[in-house]
Structure formats: structure tokens, C-alpha cells
Design a protein around this motif. Structure first.
Motif, short mmCIF file in Angstrom:
data_model
loop_
_atom_site.label_atom_id
_atom_site.label_comp_id
_atom_site.label_asym_id
_atom_site.label_seq_id
_atom_site.Cartn_x
_atom_site.Cartn_y
_atom_site.Cartn_z
N ASP A 268 0.81 -1.22 0.00
CA ASP A 268 0.00 0.00 0.00
C ASP A 268 0.85 1.28 0.00
N SER A 269 2.09 1.16 -0.46
CA SER A 269 2.99 2.32 -0.42
C SER A 269 2.86 3.22 -1.64
N HIS A 270 2.04 2.84 -2.62
CA HIS A 270 1.84 3.63 -3.85
C HIS A 270 3.14 3.79 -4.65
N THR A 271 4.00 2.79 -4.60
CA THR A 271 5.28 2.89 -5.31
C THR A 271 5.46 1.82 -6.38
N HIS A 272 4.43 1.02 -6.65
CA HIS A 272 4.67 -0.11 -7.56
C HIS A 272 4.29 0.18 -9.01
N ARG A 273 3.40 1.12 -9.25
CA ARG A 273 2.94 1.36 -10.62
C ARG A 273 3.79 2.45 -11.28
N ALA A 274 5.01 2.08 -11.65
CA ALA A 274 5.93 3.04 -12.28
C ALA A 274 6.15 2.72 -13.75
N GLY A 275 5.20 2.02 -14.37
CA GLY A 275 5.35 1.70 -15.78
C GLY A 275 6.37 0.60 -15.99
N TRP A 276 7.08 0.70 -17.11
CA TRP A 276 8.13 -0.27 -17.43
C TRP A 276 9.41 0.32 -16.86
N SER A 277 9.72 -0.03 -15.63
CA SER A 277 10.70 0.72 -14.85
C SER A 277 12.12 0.22 -15.06
N TRP A 278 13.07 1.14 -14.88
CA TRP A 278 14.49 0.83 -15.07
C TRP A 278 15.28 1.24 -13.82
N GLY A 279 16.09 2.28 -13.89
CA GLY A 279 16.89 2.67 -12.74
C GLY A 279 16.06 3.32 -11.65
N VAL A 280 16.43 3.07 -10.40
CA VAL A 280 15.75 3.67 -9.24
C VAL A 280 16.78 4.16 -8.24
N GLY A 281 16.38 5.11 -7.39
CA GLY A 281 17.30 5.60 -6.38
C GLY A 281 16.57 6.33 -5.26
N PHE A 282 17.11 6.22 -4.06
CA PHE A 282 16.61 6.99 -2.92
C PHE A 282 17.35 8.33 -2.86
N PHE A 283 16.63 9.41 -2.53
CA PHE A 283 17.26 10.71 -2.29
C PHE A 283 16.25 11.59 -1.57
N ASP A 284 16.74 12.63 -0.93
CA ASP A 284 15.88 13.54 -0.18
C ASP A 284 15.56 14.73 -1.07
N MET A 285 14.45 14.66 -1.78
CA MET A 285 14.10 15.67 -2.77
C MET A 285 13.87 17.04 -2.15
N ASP A 286 13.20 17.08 -0.99
CA ASP A 286 12.77 18.36 -0.42
C ASP A 286 13.48 18.72 0.88
N ASN A 287 14.59 18.04 1.17
CA ASN A 287 15.41 18.34 2.35
C ASN A 287 14.62 18.31 3.66
N ASP A 288 13.71 17.35 3.76
CA ASP A 288 12.94 17.21 5.00
C ASP A 288 13.45 16.05 5.84
N SER A 289 14.58 15.49 5.46
CA SER A 289 15.28 14.37 6.12
C SER A 289 14.60 13.02 5.90
N ASP A 290 13.56 12.97 5.05
CA ASP A 290 12.94 11.70 4.68
C ASP A 290 13.42 11.31 3.28
N LEU A 291 13.64 10.02 3.07
CA LEU A 291 14.08 9.56 1.76
C LEU A 291 12.90 9.44 0.80
N ASP A 292 13.04 10.11 -0.35
CA ASP A 292 12.09 9.99 -1.44
C ASP A 292 12.66 9.02 -2.47
#
Length: 308
Positions: A268-292
Motif C-alpha cells: 500500500d505504499s503507492h510505489t509499484h505502478r511506475a510503468g516499465w521501470s528501469w533505474g531507481v534511487g533513494f534521495f531527499d528531494m525536499d530536504n525534510d530528512s525523509d528519503l524519497d
């Protein structure tokens, strides 16, 4: 560095611990490169000298110090030779060339320790990553195979690795393309995000389709050449094997680590429907200390009939 072609991956790292970054490049059916940083803005290819000029259908690679000697080693993801072979089983192919682990010997040369380390998986590997998934202080490996499953190579601390993906509950059958490790909930252990194919071809996932496929195989000569793979599938999945078709098209997967080296997929994390997916990575997009999460996806979709 002129003339560098057929490249699939580049990794900057200080292989000789001299304080500047060198560059390792994997190439598809061409000698891999190790460019030594000369310290003046130029690089020199020394791959042949240090034992990294091997030729294989190389894809990606990752860095790790698996033996904790202070020198970074290299694990290379190797696919099948597309000019000579095709995946033997669409959902569990193991007829590619083996992945390779190279031990950094004192920052002077690399030694192929694939066989002794037991890391030569022969899936159609596209991505590899390294990290300590079970918090035992040793760096482990995770492998993503196209037409197959994921592997978790647990570092045994004696120069060998053991695949524990089943025990860790992260087999994740699918067209594996990418891997990323990161702590999504700040509990001090590494979670994992994998990229796979998300397909609406539900007919392929019906139990009756898989069962009919197996019946057809049993009536042909192919059963003798592929019997080991089918037995592996059953040993991994048991009576769940007819659901393989559903698994391979279910999309990306986010796995939360329970702290003991066992993972739970967060459906239920809403992260599985990314199409035909290739490279992935964690990063903090908005500097809130949570990994996006960043996920690259796409497929050829032109209007012309000759566009595949």
C-alpha cells in the motif's frame, strides 16, 4: 578517454587509496576499463595491467569492501550474450553468463574470486547493489535479474556468500531492472526498492496460462534441458508457483526491513505502478530528512508500424 563506446556503467572510486578518484567502466562485449586518475586532469587506462580488461555482456556494477581490508572491491552484473542466446525460461532464466566479483589486492591489482566466493549467479542480471542488510557489520550483495528473481548474497565473513533471498522473503520474481537501498523509516536498517515491469497483460498471469505452459513443456524435449530450473522454482515457491504470471507483471516493490534481515513488501505504499521501470534511487528531494524515491521508466511507443 576518447573512443569509449559500448559502455553501460561508470563508477568513480579511489581504487589505490592515493586520494583521488579513478574510474571503472563496464562495457558490453568489449574490454572493461579502469582509468587511473593521474592527478593532472587526465586518466590512463590500466585495466589490462590490474586484471580488469575482461570481456563479457556487462551491465552495471557496484563497489564494496567485502573482506574489510580497506580496499574497495567490484561486483559486476553480467547479462546474457544477446547475439548468441535468449532467456531459456521467460520467468526464471538462468542461462546467462555468471556475474563476477573482483577482489582489490592492496590497491595494485584485482583478483577474480567469483568461484571461491560463490557469487557467480547466471541470471540475466541488470542491476546489483551492496549494503549491510542484516546489520552484522559485513557488506552483502543484492542482485536483480531480468526474466527471473532477486538474490540476496549474505556475506559469511569468510570470503564466501550465501543466497538467502527466500529466507529474507525477497524473491520478487519479475523483470528486475534496478535496485536501491535506503532507510525509509529511520529505524537504522536498510530497506530495499526494486524496479520491475508493471504490465496490464493479466491473461499472462492467470493460473491456467502457467499450468498450460508447463503442460506444453512437459510434452517437449525442452523439459530435459530445463528441469533443474523448474525444480528450483518449485523449491522456492512450492504450491504458489502457478502465481508466477501475476508476480512478474506486478510492478516495482518496496521492501521494509524488520531489523533482523527479513523483509515485508509494502503493497500500500503507492510505489509499484511506475510503468516499465528501469533505474531507481533513494534521495531527499525536499530536504525534510525523509528519503524519497526516483524511478526512471519508459518503453518504445511510436506510432509507426516498424517501431517496436
Amino acid at each position: 578517454m576518447d573512443g569509449l563506446d559500448q559502455a553501460h556503467c561508470g563508477l568513480f572510486f579511489d581504487f589505490d587509496n592515493d586520494g583521488d578518484k579513478d574510474l571503472f567502466v563496464t562495457r558490453y562485449l568489449a574490454p572493461c576499463k579502469l582509468y587511473e586518475n593521474q592527478g593532472d586532469g587526465t586518466f590512463k587506462d590500466i585495466a589490462e595491467t590490474v586484471g580488469l580488461d575482461f570481456v563479457a555482456p556487462c551491465m552495471s556494477a557496484c563497489l564494496l569492501d567485502y573482506d574489510a581490508d580497506g580496499h574497495l572491491d567490484i561486483y559486476v552484473a553480467i547479462n546474457g550474450n544477446a547475439f548468441k542466446a535468449a532467456p531459456d525460461i521467460p520467468f526464471y532464466a538462468t542461462n546467462a553468463e555468471p556475474n563476477r566479483l573482483f577482489r582489490n589486492v592492496g590497491g595494485k591489482r584485482f583478483e577474480d574470486v567469483t568461484k571461491s566466493s560463490k557469487t557467480g549467479d547466471k541470471g540475466w542480471t541488470l542491476a546489483v547493489t551492496a549494503g549491510d542488510y542484516n546489520n552484522d557489520g559485513r557488506t552483502d550483495l543484492i542482485v536483480a535479474n531480468d526474466f527471473g528473481r532477486k538474490l540476496i548474497y549474505r556475506n559469511n565473513g569468510d570470503g564466501t556468500f550465501t543466497d538467502v533471498a527466500k529466507q529474507a522473503k525477497m524473491l520478487d520474481f519479475s523483470g528486475g531492472m534496478g535496485l536501491a537501498m535506503g532507510d525509509i523509516n529511520d529505524d537504522g536498517v536498510a530497506d530495499v526498492y526494486t524496479s520491475n515491469i508493471n504490465s496490464n497483460q493479466r491473461w499472462f498471469g492467470e493460473d491456467i496460462t502457467i499450468r498450460q505452459y508447463m503442460n506444453n513443456i512437459l510434452r517437449t524435449k525442452h523439459v530435459f534441458g530445463e528441469l533443474d530450473e523448474y525444480w528450483d522454482i518449485y523449491s522456492l515457491l512450492g504450491d504458489e508457483w502457478p502465481r508466477l504470471g501475476q508476480m512478474v507483471g506486478d510492478g516495482n516493490s518496496l521492501f521494509r526491513n524488520n531489523g533482523e534481515g527479513v523483509f515485508e513488501e509494502l503493497h500500500d505504499s503507492h510505489t509499484h505502478r511506475a510503468g516499465w521501470s528501469w533505474g531507481v534511487g533513494f534521495f531527499d528531494m525536499d530536504n525534510d530528512s525523509d528519503l524519497d524515491i526516483f524511478a526512471a521508466n519508459g518503453w518504445i511507443s511510436g506510432k509507426k508500424k516498424d517501431d517496436l
